[in-house]
Design a protein around this motif. Structure first.
Motif: not given
Length: 512
Positions: A382-386
Motif C-alpha cells: 500500500t502507498l502508506a508504506n512509503l
C-alpha cells in the motif's frame, strides 16, 4: 639514517596509509539516493499499457520506466479517493485515523496533517534532504480569517468536515499551515482537485495571484466527466489546460537546480487525469478512449519529460523514482462499453469503491543498480508504506518515524523477499466509509454494495443474507462470487484482525 629520521618516515607512511584508506573508502560509502515520487490522479490500473496491453491508451514513457525497474501487480491506495490517500502516503497512517475518517477536503478546507505530525518530508529533511512538493496538494491549507472571526478557530475540526466560509478568508495573508508545516522546503501547489475552487497557485504558501476572478463552472451536467469543473473563485490568468504543463515546468526547474552533493525529495502529485479532462490540442484524438484517454497520454508524455530532465541533469543514476496513482479511475460502465477500454483493468468497480477497481493501482519503482530492471513483484503493498521504506533506505533509527501502518518494501525492491515483511494485512477505505481488509488471497468488505461510486453504493441485508462480502482474489480477482456465508471462520478471522488494526496505537506485526 638516524632513529628520528626513520621514525618520521614511518609516521609519514602511516599517515599516508590512513589518508589513502579514507580517500578510497569515501566514495564506497552508501550515497543517500534522491527520491522522486510521481503521483498521478485517478489513473486506473488498466490505463497503463504495460498493465493492460489490450487497452485503448498508449503509455510508452511509463512502460519504459517499468522496463527499467520493478512493476507491482498487487499495489493499493489506502483509500479509493484523493485526500485520504495523500494523508496516508505522507504520514504512514491509514486515513481513518485522521480528523477526516470519511470523505475528502475541498479547496477552502483547513490542514488535515497535524502541525507536529511526522511526515515523509520531515523525515527526509531531518536527514539532509531538500524537500519539495509541486502539484495538487489536497491536504488543506490554514487560510487566515479576517479580523474578528478568530473565535471560529476554537471550534473542533473547524474547516475539516465542512469548508471555511470564503467571505471570512483574508486572501492577502499567507495560509498559516500547509506544505511548509508538513516538512517541505519548497512548494508550488494547487489547493485541491482541478475541479474544485479556488483555482489558483500558491508558491511557498503564498498566492501567486489573488483569486479575484470567478468562473461559473463548466460542463456541470456531464456527471463529473469531460472538461468538468465547479463554479468559484479563480486567479485572473488561471488556465485549466495549462495546469499539467505548469507543474512539469516547475518540476523540471527544480530538478535542474539540484546538485549531487545534497540529496532531494521531490513529491510530484499531478492533478491529472482527474477531471477536468483537458488534453492540449496536440494530444486530442491520440488515444482510442476519448478525452480521458487523450489526457492520460498527455500525462504519460509529462512523466517522460520529467524523467528526461532527471537524466540530462546527471542525477538519474542515484535517484529512486516511484510512480503510482492515488486511487482507481472514474470510469463508468458506459465508458467501458463505448470505448472498449477497461480503465480498472480486469477488476470490478472504479474510483470510490471498496472493490479492487477503486484502490488497486499501478506502482513502479526504478533504482538503478539496486532494483532489477524489468522485474515484476506480486507483493501486496500500500502507498502508506512509503514512510517505512524511506526510513529503511536511510537506516534511520528515529522512532518517531515509525507510524502505525507503514511497512518497508525495501527488501522486496532489492529482491530479498517476495512479500512485505511483518505487514499483518492491507486495509482500504471507500468513499462512504466501507472498510475492506486483505490478507493473503482473502478480502473482506464490511458492508454490501460498492461502498463508493458504482451503483448500488450500499445495500441493506435481507433476513438470512450475508452482511458483508468475502472474496478469494486468487480464484476470483473480479470479485464476482461472495463467499461470506460459506466461510464463517475466515470472516471471523479477518473481522478480528481488522478490529485489532483499527484499535491499535502502534504497528502490529504479521504474527501479532
Amino acid at each position: 639514517m638516524d632513529r628520528l629520521t626513520k621514525l618520521g618516515g614511518a609516521v609519514a607512511v602511516f599517515i599516508g596509509l590512513i589518508t589513502g584508506i579514507g580517500f578510497i573508502s569515501k566514495p564506497e560509502q552508501a550515497q543517500r539516493p534522491n527520491i522522486l515520487y510521481i503521483l498521478a490522479d485517478d489513473l486506473g490500473y488498466g490505463d497503463v499499457s504495460v498493465y493492460n496491453p489490450g487497452g485503448q491508451i498508449s503509455t510508452p514513457a511509463i512502460d519504459k520506466l517499468a522496463a527499467e525497474g520493478m512493476r507491482f501487480t498487487d499495489a493499493h491506495s489506502p483509500s479509493s479517493v484523493c485526500t485520504p490517500t495523500r494523508y496516508a502516503l505522507l504520514t504512514g497512517r491509514y486515513p481513518w485515523r485522521s480528523r477526516l475518517p470519511v470523505g475528502v477536503l475541498r479547496g477552502y478546507s483547513r490542514t488535515l496533517i497535524e502541525r507536529d505530525r511526522p511526515t515523509v518530508a520531515s523525515l527526509l529533511k531531518q536527514n539532509g534532504y531538500r524537500t519539495a512538493v509541486i502539484g495538487k496538494w489536497h491536504l488543506g491549507l490554514d487560510w487566515v480569517l479576517k479580523r474578528g472571526n478568530e473565535q471560529l478557530l476554537a471550534t473542533e475540526n473547524y474547516g475539516i468536515k465542512t469548508e471555511m466560509d470564503t467571505a471570512l478568508i483574508d486572501f492577502s495573508k499567507n495560509p498559516a499551515q500547509g506544505p511548509a508545516t508538513a516538512g517541505f522546503d519548497y512548494s508550488y501547489i494547487l489547493p485541491a482537485s482541478l475541479d474544485m475552487p479556488p483555482y489558483c497557485y500558491l508558491e511557498n504558501q503564498k498566492l501567486t495571484q489573488q483569486p479575484t476572478a470567478y468562473t461559473k463552472g463548466n460542463k456541470l451536467e456531464s456527471g463529473y466527466t469531460g472538461p468538468f469543473w465547479r463554479e468559484g473563485k479563480m486567479a485572473p490568468s488561471f488556465d485549466f489546460y495549462d495546469v499539467l504543463p505548469t507543474f512539469i515546468q516547475k518540476a523540471n526547474a527544480f530538478l535542474k537546480q539540484q546538485k549531487a552533493d545534497k540529496p532531494f525529495f521531490l513529491y510530484l502529485p499531478l492533478a491529472a487525469p482527474h477531471t477536468p479532462w483537458v488534453p492540449k490540442k496536440e494530444y486530442t484524438g491520440k488515444s482510442k478512449a476519448g478525452e480521458y484517454g487523450d489526457f492520460v497520454q498527455q500525462v504519460d508524455a509529462a512523466v517522460g519529460e520529467v524523467l528526461r530532465t532527471l537524466e540530462s541533469s546527471g542525477l538519474a543514476d542515484n535517484t529512486v523514482v516511484m510512480f503510482a496513482s492515488d486511487n482507481g479511475p472514474y470510469w463508468r460502465e458506459n465508458f467501458v462499453k463505448q470505448f472498449n477500454h477497461k480503465a480498472a483493468g480486469g477488476f470490478r468497480g472504479m474510483k470510490g469503491d471498496a472493490f479492487e477497481g477503486g484502490h488497486r493501482i499501478p506502482l513502479i519503482v526504478r533504482w538503478p543498480g539496486k532494483v532489477k530492471a524489468g522485474s515484476v513483484s506480486n507483493a501486496t503493498t500500500t502507498l502508506a508504506n512509503l514512510m517505512a521504506t524511506c526510513k529503511d533506505i536511510l537506516g534511520s533509527p528515529n522512532g518517531i518515524y515509525t507510524p502505525e501502518d507503514s511497512y518497508s518494501i525495501l527488501p522486496v525492491l532489492l529482491g530479498e523477499t517476495e512479500q512485505v515483511a511483518n505487514q499483518p494485512a492491507v486495509v482500504h477505505s471507500s468513499s462512504i466509509g466501507f472498510y475492506a481488509i486483505r490478507k493473503g488471497d482473502w478480502k473482506l468488505i464490511e458492508g454490501l454494495g460498492s461502498g463508493g461510486f458504482t451503483e448500488p453504493k450500499e445495500l441493506k441485508p435481507q433476513v438470512g443474507d450475508p452482511i458483508g462480502q468475502l472474496y478469494n482474489l486468487a480464484t476470483d480477482p473480479a470479485e464476482s462470487q461472495n463467499l461470506y456465508v460459506q466461510n464463517p471462520e475466515k470472516v471471523n478471522e479477518l473481522t478480528r484482525l481488522l478490529t485489532a488494526i483499527k484499535q491499535s496505537k502502534t504497528r502490529l506485526t504479521r504474527d501479532h
